[in-house]
Design a protein around this motif. Sequence first.
Motif, PDB file in Angstrom:
ATOM      1  N   LEU A  53       0.830  -1.204   0.000  1.00  0.00           N
ATOM      2  CA  LEU A  53       0.000   0.000   0.000  1.00  0.00           C
ATOM      3  C   LEU A  53       0.866   1.256   0.000  1.00  0.00           C
ATOM      4  N   ILE A  54       1.950   1.237   0.778  1.00  0.00           N
ATOM      5  CA  ILE A  54       2.861   2.386   0.793  1.00  0.00           C
ATOM      6  C   ILE A  54       3.488   2.573  -0.585  1.00  0.00           C
ATOM      7  N   VAL A  81       8.098 -10.622  -9.193  1.00  0.00           N
ATOM      8  CA  VAL A  81       8.548  -9.416  -8.499  1.00  0.00           C
ATOM      9  C   VAL A  81       9.140  -8.406  -9.480  1.00  0.00           C
ATOM     10  N   MET A  82       9.963  -8.879 -10.406  1.00  0.00           N
ATOM     11  CA  MET A  82      10.686  -7.984 -11.305  1.00  0.00           C
ATOM     12  C   MET A  82       9.805  -7.438 -12.434  1.00  0.00           C
ATOM     13  N   PHE A 123       1.044  -6.809  -4.750  1.00  0.00           N
ATOM     14  CA  PHE A 123       1.896  -7.443  -3.740  1.00  0.00           C
ATOM     15  C   PHE A 123       1.182  -7.502  -2.394  1.00  0.00           C
ATOM     16  N   THR A 124       0.387  -6.469  -2.083  1.00  0.00           N
ATOM     17  CA  THR A 124      -0.403  -6.494  -0.854  1.00  0.00           C
ATOM     18  C   THR A 124      -1.440  -7.605  -0.905  1.00  0.00           C
ATOM     19  N   ALA A 165      -5.808 -13.059 -10.580  1.00  0.00           N
ATOM     20  CA  ALA A 165      -4.707 -13.968 -10.911  1.00  0.00           C
ATOM     21  C   ALA A 165      -3.696 -14.033  -9.777  1.00  0.00           C
ATOM     22  N   THR A 166      -3.452 -12.897  -9.119  1.00  0.00           N
ATOM     23  CA  THR A 166      -2.507 -12.858  -7.998  1.00  0.00           C
ATOM     24  C   THR A 166      -2.976 -13.745  -6.851  1.00  0.00           C
TER      25      THR A 166
END
Length: 416
Positions: A145-146, A242-243, A263-264, A317-318
């Motif tokens: 979130l950040i 990640v990349m 990512f969260t 999908a995540t």
Amino acid sequence: MPRTVWMLVVARAVNRLGAFSLPFLTVLIGTEFGAGTTTAGLVSAGFGLATIPSRVAGGRLAGRIGRRRTIVLGLVGCALAQLGIAAAGSLAAVAVFAVLLGLSFELYEPPSQALIADAVGPADRVRAYGALNAALAVGGTGSGLIAAGLGRWDLRWLFVVDALTCLACALTLRLALPADGPRGQRGVPDDGHDVGDGDGDDVGNGDGNGDGGGPVRPWRDRGLWAMFASGTAFALVSLHIVMALPLTLGHHGLEPADAGLLFTASAVTVVAAQPALRLRRLAALPDPAAMALGYALLAAGLAGYAAARTLPAFLAATAVLSVGEVLVLGRVLGVVACLAPPGGTDRYLAAYGISWGVATVAAPVTATQLLERAGAGALWAGAAVLCLVLAAAQPLVVGPLTRGLPVRPGAGAPAA
């Protein structure tokens, strides 16, 4: 659990709260300095290559200057390198600071793992390492979130805030951890038990032998090599996510910083999926079947990335692929630990962990090259196919290794 363990858990959650800058390093290089994806991938690969000697140095320094000093040194080094990236005025400066970041990045791990191992008995290590991994996931929910907020403003601030959390973590542990005693110079706690220097060379009685007196040679074990090959492919896929995810969002006209939201979502899914691992039917699955299911879910989620064009589609999908990662990670370390002779579990898990170092070097180059030459759809479709191959291979790779192997006390303890 002892206070030392909880302080490491809390400090690691604080540190993880700011650990969102690295996925955006390639984006920063492209937007701020106009470099192509190939150049950005090479810089990130330089960081990954530097993390391999960093882990070795962490074990050596813990034995020479003490564990607390090594932990603080690594965290402060990471902070200074990230501030250097934030202030860099040229691509060359970014590359130099990225390598310096890699050299500091893994100094923390060996001494922190050794401190936890010393602080609790063998029966409690699974719970202690589980708390550490849970802290990483919880911190990850906030870090995404950040990143999503700061990334819309200025990508350089991601590295500034990440550096501040490193410094906060370093200060917390400097004040909270026990001081390095005179015997800590050799990585030996004051109670007289030899636990080695944290670099994986000392096992059992400290002479590199297992408890049975024979030498522990993980790299002569064909079973470990099979797991290492499979694990390297899994790590490569994980690091591609990640990349390449921020770059993929930008490729589809979405905001790259929204990768922080993904990512969260992944971290939330990992935490939410933990109770499911204790369901009777899932827990009763043999290791090959559970890992094959995990890789199949990973393939489904990656195929979703290949087809996605909107943020909700990427979120769905995540969630799917994150459940797959939980299944794979929940079993693979237990299989590796079962391969080890008595007293050799640490060295086997350490040897297997090098697969992530290899993938950290390869992923930035392969991900950026595939994006540049074949496009985002081909990148994710190829990763999905690789996971399907891994799913089909698990009965052949893992099945013979687990058949008839005894489950030893402490086997399967997660590695931090």
